[in-house]
Design a protein around this motif. Sequence first.
Motif, PDB file in Angstrom:
ATOM      1  N   UNK A   1       0.662  -1.146   0.142  1.00 13.04           N
ATOM      2  CA  UNK A   1      -0.110  -0.009   0.216  1.00 13.04           C
ATOM      3  C   UNK A   1       0.929   1.262  -0.087  1.00 13.04           C
ATOM      4  N   UNK A   2       2.210   1.317   0.553  1.00 16.48           N
ATOM      5  CA  UNK A   2       2.653   2.515   0.576  1.00 16.48           C
ATOM      6  C   UNK A   2       4.191   2.198   0.077  1.00 16.48           C
ATOM      7  N   UNK A   3       4.268   3.365  -0.965  1.00 17.58           N
ATOM      8  CA  UNK A   3       5.210   3.319  -1.796  1.00 17.58           C
ATOM      9  C   UNK A   3       6.190   4.368  -1.108  1.00 17.58           C
ATOM     10  N   UNK A   4       6.819   4.166  -0.206  1.00 21.89           N
ATOM     11  CA  UNK A   4       7.419   4.991   0.729  1.00 21.89           C
ATOM     12  C   UNK A   4       9.063   4.679   0.614  1.00 21.89           C
ATOM     13  N   UNK A   5       9.921   5.698   0.686  1.00 23.73           N
ATOM     14  CA  UNK A   5      11.300   5.531   1.005  1.00 23.73           C
ATOM     15  C   UNK A   5      11.692   6.882   1.865  1.00 23.73           C
ATOM     16  N   UNK A   6      12.179   6.677   2.911  1.00 23.27           N
ATOM     17  CA  UNK A   6      12.749   8.031   3.626  1.00 23.27           C
ATOM     18  C   UNK A   6      13.810   8.798   3.069  1.00 23.27           C
ATOM     19  N   UNK A   7      13.612   9.946   3.333  1.00 25.38           N
ATOM     20  CA  UNK A   7      14.642  10.653   2.934  1.00 25.38           C
ATOM     21  C   UNK A   7      15.361  11.425   4.106  1.00 25.38           C
ATOM     22  N   UNK A   8      16.491  11.631   4.428  1.00 24.01           N
ATOM     23  CA  UNK A   8      16.899  12.334   5.484  1.00 24.01           C
ATOM     24  C   UNK A   8      16.832  13.831   5.463  1.00 24.01           C
ATOM     25  N   UNK A   9      16.803  14.583   6.640  1.00 21.16           N
ATOM     26  CA  UNK A   9      16.388  15.936   6.517  1.00 21.16           C
ATOM     27  C   UNK A   9      17.836  16.672   5.616  1.00 21.16           C
ATOM     28  N   UNK A  10      19.003  16.290   5.760  1.00 17.75           N
ATOM     29  CA  UNK A  10      19.806  16.871   5.006  1.00 17.75           C
ATOM     30  C   UNK A  10      19.944  16.710   3.289  1.00 17.75           C
TER      31      UNK A  10
ATOM     32  N   UNK B   1       0.050   6.803  -5.746  1.00 17.44           N
ATOM     33  CA  UNK B   1       1.120   5.790  -5.161  1.00 17.44           C
ATOM     34  C   UNK B   1       2.408   6.780  -4.866  1.00 17.44           C
ATOM     35  N   UNK B   2       2.297   8.120  -4.404  1.00 20.95           N
ATOM     36  CA  UNK B   2       3.319   8.703  -3.937  1.00 20.95           C
ATOM     37  C   UNK B   2       3.344   8.827  -2.429  1.00 20.95           C
ATOM     38  N   UNK B   3       3.732   7.871  -1.821  1.00 27.58           N
ATOM     39  CA  UNK B   3       3.814   7.979  -0.486  1.00 27.58           C
ATOM     40  C   UNK B   3       5.232   8.743   0.141  1.00 27.58           C
ATOM     41  N   UNK B   4       5.121   9.641   0.785  1.00 28.36           N
ATOM     42  CA  UNK B   4       6.402  10.439   1.180  1.00 28.36           C
ATOM     43  C   UNK B   4       6.724  11.259   0.240  1.00 28.36           C
ATOM     44  N   UNK B   5       7.729  12.234   0.473  1.00 29.11           N
ATOM     45  CA  UNK B   5       8.307  13.252  -0.388  1.00 29.11           C
ATOM     46  C   UNK B   5       9.068  12.726  -1.655  1.00 29.11           C
ATOM     47  N   UNK B   6       9.911  11.565  -1.256  1.00 28.63           N
ATOM     48  CA  UNK B   6      10.771  11.152  -2.513  1.00 28.63           C
ATOM     49  C   UNK B   6       9.833  10.534  -3.546  1.00 28.63           C
ATOM     50  N   UNK B   7       8.891   9.731  -3.189  1.00 29.79           N
ATOM     51  CA  UNK B   7       8.076   9.327  -4.254  1.00 29.79           C
ATOM     52  C   UNK B   7       7.273  10.234  -4.939  1.00 29.79           C
ATOM     53  N   UNK B   8       6.867  11.235  -4.265  1.00 29.31           N
ATOM     54  CA  UNK B   8       6.264  12.436  -4.652  1.00 29.31           C
ATOM     55  C   UNK B   8       6.979  13.217  -5.635  1.00 29.31           C
TER      56      UNK B   8
END
Length: 775
Positions: free
Chosen positions: A76-85, A186-193
Amino acid sequence: MAKTGQKQQQSFGKFIKWFWILFGAGVLSVVLVFLLASWGAFGEMPTFERLENPETNLATEFISSDGETLGKLYLDDNRTDVPYNALPKNLIDALIASEDIRFHDHSGIDARGTLRAMIFLGSRGGASTITQQLSKLLFTKHASSNTFDRIIQKIKEWVIATRLERSYTKEEIISMYLNIYDFGNNADGIRSASRIYFGKEPAELKVEESAMLVGMLQNSSLYNPIRREELTWKKRNIVLGQMAKFEFISEAEKDSLQAQKINLNYNPESHREGLATYFRMYMQRWLNNWVKDNPKPDGEKWNIYLDGLKVYTTVDSRMQRNAEEAVQEHMKNLQAEFFHQNTPKRNPTAPFLDISKGAIDTILRNSMHRSERWRHLKREGLSEKEIEATFHKKTEMTVFDWNSDSYEKDTTMTPLDSIRYYKTFLRTAMMSMEPQTGHVKAWVGGIDYKHFQYDNVIQGARQAGSTFKPFVYAAAIDQLRYSPCYTLPDNIYCIEPGKHGNIDSWCPKNSDGTYSGEDMTLKNALANSVNSITAQLIDRVGPGSVVSIARNMGITKDIPEVPSIALGTLDINVFEMVGAYGTFANQGVYVKPVMVTRIEDKNGTVLYEYTPETKDVLSKDVAYAMVNLMEGVTQSGSGARLRHTGAKNQSVYKEVVTGYPYEFNNPIAGKTGTTQNQSDGWFMGMVPNLVTGVWVGGEERSIHFSSITYGQGAAMALPIWGLYMKKNYANEEIGVSKDAFEEPEEMSINLDCSKQAQEEQDDLDIEDDLDGLDF
C-alpha cells in the motif's frame, strides 16, 4: 455609606475568590483532561518505545549500478525515507511559511494559533502545528463528525505532539512528516512524490515545485495536479504568497513563479510500469526465495513489501533504458511488417501458418483454460460451460496497440477474440551482461509488461538454432586442436545409424538445400551457418563432448546426447545463452550471471553480499580462437549487415529494420540463429566487456514469417542489438568497449588462414618435388 462600601468590598472579594477557584478548577480540569488523555483514558496512546520507533511501512527499493532507483516493491505504501539533509531549503521554507511559521519557537502546540482559532472559530486559519499533523498521521485516527470526538482527538494530538517534541529534533520532525505523508497516485512520502510528479530527487526540486507539493499537504485528493490542475495551481500560488509574506522569496520572484503553469513530468510508479519491469518482477521472485533462508536476527521473516530493504542490483539504468528503447523501436516496425504479411486476404489463418483450423482451435482453447479470467471464474464456482460462455460475450477492455502514444487502446471484443488478438504480436527477450564479472546490465523480458507478463528472458525457452553451433566448434577446437583455418568439404554428410546412440541415419541439409562441394574453413562455415560442416564436427567429437562443454558453460537443461543438437534443436532461454557466451569473451572462464551485489536493511546494515560463481571451462587460446571464429560472422557472414553502409539489401531493411545501416567498425563477435519455419530468430553479440543475447518469435511456433527474408535472426533479432549498441556507444560514460578482444600471450592455435594456406601449398610443392626424384 460605610456599610455599603464594606458590602461591595466583601462582594468583590467573594468574586475574586470564586474567580480564582473557578480558574484553578478550570486549569486543574484541563491538566486532568490532558493527564487522562496521556494515561489512555480516552483511547490508546503510543508508548515511549513507539514514539522512539514509530512504525511506518517502507517499500523495498531496487537500486541500479549507477545509483538510480529502478523501482520499488510495496503493498500500500510506496515510501522511501529521505534524511533532512537531503531535503532542499526551498521545500522547508515553503512548509514552514504555509503550515507553521512559529515552528521553531513552540514545543508542539502553537498557543497564539490555538487562541486565534478559538476566537475566530477557524475562519482565519487552523491551529495545527507541523508536529500535531505528524502526530495525527502517526498515532491517531481520523476524527468522526461528532463534536465531542473531535475535541478528544485534538487533545490526544496535543499530548502526542508535546511528546514528539521531547523525543525528536525539529529537523527530524520535518523529515518524518514529509516522509510519511501520502501525496496520492502511489506517491507515499516526499521522495516518491518528487519522482512521480516531477521525475527527480527531492534535492533537485525547484521553488515552484516544492510549493505545489506543500500545497498538497492540506488535502492531496483535493489538490491533485493530475485530476485538478487549475485548483492545484491556485493552491501552489497561495503557498508562494506565504513564502513572500515571510520573506523566504522576494515579491518579484513570487510574481514570476505565480505566473507559471504547473510543469509536471509525471512518472507513475507501479509494478507494471516504469523502467526494468520484467527485471523487477524477477527480483521479486528472487527476494521471496532469499528471505526464506535469511531470517531477521530475531528469527522473524523479512517482509519484502514493508521492511524498506535496499537491493543493489547490477543493472545499469542507462543501458536498461537503451535496451528498452531498442526493443520498442525495432519491434514496432517488425510488427507492422508482420501485420502487412498476415492480412486475412494474404493469410486466412492469421496469425498462424501451416496448421489446420482444428489445431488453431486447440491452441485457443488451451490458452483460454490457462487465462487469469478462467482461474478467477473457476474460484467463484462457475462450471466450465458457464465459464466458456463468458469468453464469447463482448466486453469493453483496454488492449495493447503499437500505434497509440501510450501503447494502449480502448475497444470492445470477446475475451476469446482478445486471446487471438494478443497472439498476433511477436515477442522478444534481451539480456546484456559483463562477462568478466557476470553482472547483468540490461534485462528486457518482452515488449510491454503491463500486457505481456511472461518473461521470455528466463521463463521462456526456445530452440537455439545456429546459436548453439559455437558449442560444437568449441569442442572440436578444444579436443582436436582444430584451427579456425581448418577445412572440411561442404558436401552432404550423413551420420550412420547407431553411431551416436540409438538413432536413425542423420543427413542434415544446409539451410538453402545446396552444397558448394568445396573445402571450407571452419571460420567461413560458422560465419555462414553451414550445417554439413557442423555435422562433420559433432560426428568427430561426439555429442557427449558437446553436451559436457554446454553444461560447464551454464546450460542447465537436460541435453540429449544425439547429433541433432548440433543444429540447435534444444530449447534454451536467453539468460543461460548469455552466460554461456560470456565464457568465450572471458578467456574461457564461465561466470554465472548475477543480478544483486548486496542487500541492506532500512538502517544500512548489510544483510547479503554476493560471491561470484566461476568455472574454468576452456583454455585461453581455445576461447580466443572461438572469438576469432565468431568475428567472422560479423565480417563476412550472416551478421555482416552490422558493418554495411546501407548499399546491400537496403531496399528490404530500410523500412523494417530500424537503425539500419549500423556501420560499426570495431571488433564484434557474434552468431545469428534461425529455427525451422522461421519460428525463432536469435542474435548473440559480443564486444570485450559486454555480451548480449536477443530472441524474437511468436508466442506459438506456428506464428512466424512465411519467408526467410524477414524471418531470419539477422532481420528479427540482430537489429535490436545494433540499435542498443549504437545507443550505448553514443554515451561514452557507459564505457562499452570498442577495443579488440585480448589475445593470449601464448597462442598455440593458428588464426592466420593465409599463412596456413601458404604452408599447405608449400607442403604440396615439396610432395611434387619428391615425386619427381628417382630413389
